[in-house]
Design a protein around this motif. Structure first.
Motif, PDB file in Angstrom:
ATOM      1  N   GLU A 180      47.051  44.724  42.756  1.00  0.00           N
ATOM      2  CA  GLU A 180      48.034  44.065  42.303  1.00  0.00           C
ATOM      3  C   GLU A 180      48.815  43.649  43.702  1.00  0.00           C
ATOM      4  O   GLU A 180      49.365  42.530  43.351  1.00  0.00           O
ATOM      5  N   GLN A 181      49.337  44.337  44.743  1.00  0.00           N
ATOM      6  CA  GLN A 181      49.588  43.791  45.811  1.00  0.00           C
ATOM      7  C   GLN A 181      48.796  41.989  46.078  1.00  0.00           C
ATOM      8  O   GLN A 181      49.306  41.501  46.434  1.00  0.00           O
TER       9      GLN A 181
ATOM     10  N   LEU B 158      53.258  49.120  43.605  1.00  0.00           N
ATOM     11  CA  LEU B 158      52.036  48.309  43.050  1.00  0.00           C
ATOM     12  C   LEU B 158      51.373  48.997  43.606  1.00  0.00           C
ATOM     13  O   LEU B 158      50.947  49.263  45.066  1.00  0.00           O
ATOM     14  N   SER B 159      49.594  49.122  43.156  1.00  0.00           N
ATOM     15  CA  SER B 159      48.280  49.461  43.676  1.00  0.00           C
ATOM     16  C   SER B 159      47.926  48.142  44.857  1.00  0.00           C
ATOM     17  O   SER B 159      48.922  46.696  45.296  1.00  0.00           O
ATOM     18  N   ALA B 160      47.638  48.205  45.623  1.00  0.00           N
ATOM     19  CA  ALA B 160      46.420  47.493  46.182  1.00  0.00           C
ATOM     20  C   ALA B 160      46.259  46.255  46.133  1.00  0.00           C
ATOM     21  O   ALA B 160      46.112  45.343  46.050  1.00  0.00           O
TER      22      ALA B 160
ATOM     23  N   THR C 198      39.143  45.981  48.775  1.00  0.00           N
ATOM     24  CA  THR C 198      39.976  45.715  48.045  1.00  0.00           C
ATOM     25  C   THR C 198      41.341  45.790  48.771  1.00  0.00           C
ATOM     26  O   THR C 198      41.719  44.918  49.379  1.00  0.00           O
TER      27      THR C 198
ATOM     28  N   ARG D 270      42.811  42.742  51.446  1.00  0.00           N
ATOM     29  CA  ARG D 270      44.818  42.338  50.609  1.00  0.00           C
ATOM     30  C   ARG D 270      45.261  42.440  52.925  1.00  0.00           C
ATOM     31  O   ARG D 270      45.986  41.626  53.072  1.00  0.00           O
TER      32      ARG D 270
END
Length: 86
Positions: free
Chosen positions: A52-53, A48-50, A3, A7
């Motif tokens: 969500e980003q 936000l979490s990775a 993830t 990202r």
């Protein structure tokens, strides 16, 4: 691809497409794409979490018609709504 790697790759893709990616602490209240000063910006909410980003980035870039002409790594294609040719 993990993830965090996806990202980071999505951030590079956004920059290649002409976006300025700004990572700001927004308290979990938002982020997304906007245009000002004649430039396109994507704000990522560091609260936000990775995952969500990554979703924020995918939502912003999937609306850009230029995404269909970009060279995309296979793991990013489904996130951007790109189907692989049969």
């Amino acid at each position: 691809m993990h993830t965090v790697e996806m990202r980071e790759r999505m951030i590079r893709l956004a920059e290649e497409l002409g976006y300025s990616v700004r990572q700001e602490w927004l308290g979990g209240t938002g982020g997304g794409v906007c245009e000002f000063g004649g430039r396109r910006h994507i704000f990522l909410d560091l609260a936000l979490s990775a995952v969500e980003q990554l979703d924020q980035l995918a939502a912003a870039l999937s609306q850009d018609p230029a995404i269909h002409a970009a060279k995309l790594p296979l793991p990013l294609q489904p996130l951007l709504g790109i189907r692989q040719a049969a």
